[in-house]
Design a protein around this motif. Structure first.
Motif, PDB file in Angstrom:
ATOM      1  N   ALA A 170       0.827  -1.214   0.000  1.00 24.92           N
ATOM      2  CA  ALA A 170       0.000   0.000   0.000  1.00 24.92           C
ATOM      3  C   ALA A 170       0.858   1.259   0.000  1.00 24.92           C
ATOM      4  O   ALA A 170       0.530   2.246  -0.675  1.00 24.92           O
ATOM      5  CB  ALA A 170      -0.934  -0.012   1.206  1.00 24.92           C
ATOM      6  N   ASP A 182      -8.202   7.566  -7.439  1.00 18.33           N
ATOM      7  CA  ASP A 182      -8.655   6.930  -6.201  1.00 18.33           C
ATOM      8  C   ASP A 182      -8.243   5.464  -6.191  1.00 18.33           C
ATOM      9  O   ASP A 182      -8.652   4.706  -7.084  1.00 18.33           O
ATOM     10  CB  ASP A 182     -10.177   7.048  -6.097  1.00 18.33           C
ATOM     11  CG  ASP A 182     -10.729   6.533  -4.769  1.00 18.33           C
ATOM     12  OD1 ASP A 182      -9.981   5.900  -4.005  1.00 18.33           O
ATOM     13  OD2 ASP A 182     -11.930   6.761  -4.517  1.00 18.33           O
ATOM     14  N   PRO A 183      -7.440   5.021  -5.222  1.00 23.45           N
ATOM     15  CA  PRO A 183      -7.028   3.608  -5.180  1.00 23.45           C
ATOM     16  C   PRO A 183      -8.190   2.637  -5.084  1.00 23.45           C
ATOM     17  O   PRO A 183      -8.050   1.463  -5.422  1.00 23.45           O
ATOM     18  CB  PRO A 183      -6.151   3.535  -3.917  1.00 23.45           C
ATOM     19  CG  PRO A 183      -5.724   4.937  -3.657  1.00 23.45           C
ATOM     20  CD  PRO A 183      -6.849   5.801  -4.122  1.00 23.45           C
ATOM     21  N   ARG A 184      -9.347   3.112  -4.636  1.00 26.15           N
ATOM     22  CA  ARG A 184     -10.522   2.246  -4.495  1.00 26.15           C
ATOM     23  C   ARG A 184     -11.386   2.229  -5.748  1.00 26.15           C
ATOM     24  O   ARG A 184     -12.407   1.535  -5.794  1.00 26.15           O
ATOM     25  CB  ARG A 184     -11.364   2.718  -3.308  1.00 26.15           C
ATOM     26  CG  ARG A 184     -10.645   2.647  -1.971  1.00 26.15           C
ATOM     27  CD  ARG A 184     -11.301   3.517  -0.935  1.00 26.15           C
ATOM     28  NE  ARG A 184     -11.266   4.935  -1.318  1.00 26.15           N
ATOM     29  CZ  ARG A 184     -11.633   5.931  -0.528  1.00 26.15           C
ATOM     30  NH1 ARG A 184     -12.053   5.667   0.701  1.00 26.15           N
ATOM     31  NH2 ARG A 184     -11.580   7.186  -0.944  1.00 26.15           N
ATOM     32  N   HIS A 207      -9.684  -2.370 -11.936  1.00 27.55           N
ATOM     33  CA  HIS A 207      -9.468  -1.808 -10.609  1.00 27.55           C
ATOM     34  C   HIS A 207      -8.123  -1.081 -10.615  1.00 27.55           C
ATOM     35  O   HIS A 207      -7.143  -1.566 -11.190  1.00 27.55           O
ATOM     36  CB  HIS A 207      -9.433  -2.917  -9.553  1.00 27.55           C
ATOM     37  CG  HIS A 207     -10.763  -3.547  -9.287  1.00 27.55           C
ATOM     38  ND1 HIS A 207     -11.826  -2.847  -8.772  1.00 27.55           N
ATOM     39  CD2 HIS A 207     -11.192  -4.821  -9.452  1.00 27.55           C
ATOM     40  CE1 HIS A 207     -12.862  -3.650  -8.630  1.00 27.55           C
ATOM     41  NE2 HIS A 207     -12.507  -4.856  -9.038  1.00 27.55           N
ATOM     42  N   VAL A 209      -6.142  -0.834  -8.230  1.00 29.29           N
ATOM     43  CA  VAL A 209      -5.256  -1.838  -7.636  1.00 29.29           C
ATOM     44  C   VAL A 209      -5.763  -3.198  -8.090  1.00 29.29           C
ATOM     45  O   VAL A 209      -6.795  -3.675  -7.628  1.00 29.29           O
ATOM     46  CB  VAL A 209      -5.234  -1.748  -6.099  1.00 29.29           C
ATOM     47  CG1 VAL A 209      -4.302  -2.815  -5.520  1.00 29.29           C
ATOM     48  CG2 VAL A 209      -4.805  -0.357  -5.647  1.00 29.29           C
ATOM     49  N   SER A 210      -5.055  -3.793  -9.040  1.00 28.25           N
ATOM     50  CA  SER A 210      -5.470  -5.058  -9.644  1.00 28.25           C
ATOM     51  C   SER A 210      -4.466  -6.157  -9.345  1.00 28.25           C
ATOM     52  O   SER A 210      -3.304  -5.884  -9.020  1.00 28.25           O
ATOM     53  CB  SER A 210      -5.601  -4.907 -11.168  1.00 28.25           C
ATOM     54  OG  SER A 210      -6.735  -4.158 -11.536  1.00 28.25           O
ATOM     55  N   ARG A 233      -6.238  -1.603  -1.049  1.00 33.22           N
ATOM     56  CA  ARG A 233      -6.861  -0.374  -1.558  1.00 33.22           C
ATOM     57  C   ARG A 233      -7.240   0.570  -0.424  1.00 33.22           C
ATOM     58  O   ARG A 233      -7.006   1.778  -0.495  1.00 33.22           O
ATOM     59  CB  ARG A 233      -8.101  -0.731  -2.382  1.00 33.22           C
ATOM     60  CG  ARG A 233      -7.806  -1.547  -3.628  1.00 33.22           C
ATOM     61  CD  ARG A 233      -9.090  -1.969  -4.334  1.00 33.22           C
ATOM     62  NE  ARG A 233      -8.793  -2.923  -5.401  1.00 33.22           N
ATOM     63  CZ  ARG A 233      -9.318  -4.134  -5.504  1.00 33.22           C
ATOM     64  NH1 ARG A 233     -10.229  -4.549  -4.614  1.00 33.22           N
ATOM     65  NH2 ARG A 233      -8.973  -4.944  -6.497  1.00 33.22           N
TER      66      ARG A 233
END
Length: 244
Positions: A170, A182-184, A207, A209-210, A233
């Protein structure tokens, strides 16, 4: 469904057998527009062990780095190593992985941009400058405008994922992602290689973050770590919100 996934059951395949660079790719020196350090980071830079400190063999590197612009996606991987290692041995493991990627697989350098061990220590992976958008060799079809962060270990079904590892991933992702992303959330990307899950030129919403499995036929980053991506995330978003 816009986010296509491929399941390989419970089989965990070492990522050193599954990382491919987009082809054709010629690694070239950066121009002035892309070589400058990134200035739009959403979180402070975390402590990172440099290649010099883990004694990367720079003589193995075959060519100069390519720089691709701002980072829109963080791809999470696992390396396929056993999990019972002493964190003090991580540099030695990285040197062996570098040699395997270059001598064994024929790549130009280690594939991942960063590697995080189970103690949460972050290591510089691929050469080119940690503050720049270095094109990795970690996500066929989506190496541009992305960063590859690999967890040192194997995280198949039922394997505990250390909290420190989640926090380390992270930290580097929160720093590398463009500030306004936005990481989310999700982001629009375009595949550059038919060997990915998507045809070359196909528009995909991923996403931010995938997992590696979201764009390639692989179990990586393992079922256990993949299930923890929401936690990654959330931690990335928290780190960004905490920035003054």
């Amino acid at each position: 469904m816009w986010l296509r996934r491929t399941a390989l059951g419970a089989m965990v395949v070492p990522l050193t057998l599954l990382v491919f660079r987009d082809a054709p790719v010629r690694l070239v020196a950066p121009d002035a527009a892309t070589a400058k350090p990134e200035a739009q980071s959403g979180a402070p830079r975390p402590p990172i062990i440099s290649r010099a400190s883990w004694h990367a063999d720079e003589g193995l590197v075959k060519d100069e780095a390519t720089y691709t612009g701002v980072v829109k996606v963080v791809f999470v991987h696992h390396t396929g190593h056993t999990n019972g290692y002493d964190c003090a041995d991580a540099p030695k493991m990285l040197r062996a992985m570098e040699a395997q990627h270059v001598r064994g697989e024929g790549w130009d350098d280690i594939g991942y941009n960063f590697v995080v061990d189970r103690c949460g220590t972050i290591y510089e992976g691929r050469a080119g400058g940690i503050g720049r958008s270095v094109r990795g060799a970690h996500a066929t079809g989506f190496n541009a405008h992305s960063v590859g962060v690999a967890a040192l270990g194997t995280f198949g079904p039922g394997v505990p994922v250390p909290k420190a590892l989640i926090e380390g991933i992270a930290k580097v992702g929160a720093w590398k992602l463009r500030r306004d992303i936005d990481p989310r959330g999700t982001v629009r990307m375009v595949s550059t290689n038919d060997e990915s899950l998507y045809r070359r030129g196909e528009v995909v919403h991923l996403h931010v973050v995938s997992g590696h499995r979201d764009t390639y036929r692989t179990a990586c980053p393992g079922k256990a770590l993949y299930a923890r991506l929401p936690a990654v995330r959330a931690e990335m978003a928290r780190l960004r919100a905490a920035r003054p």
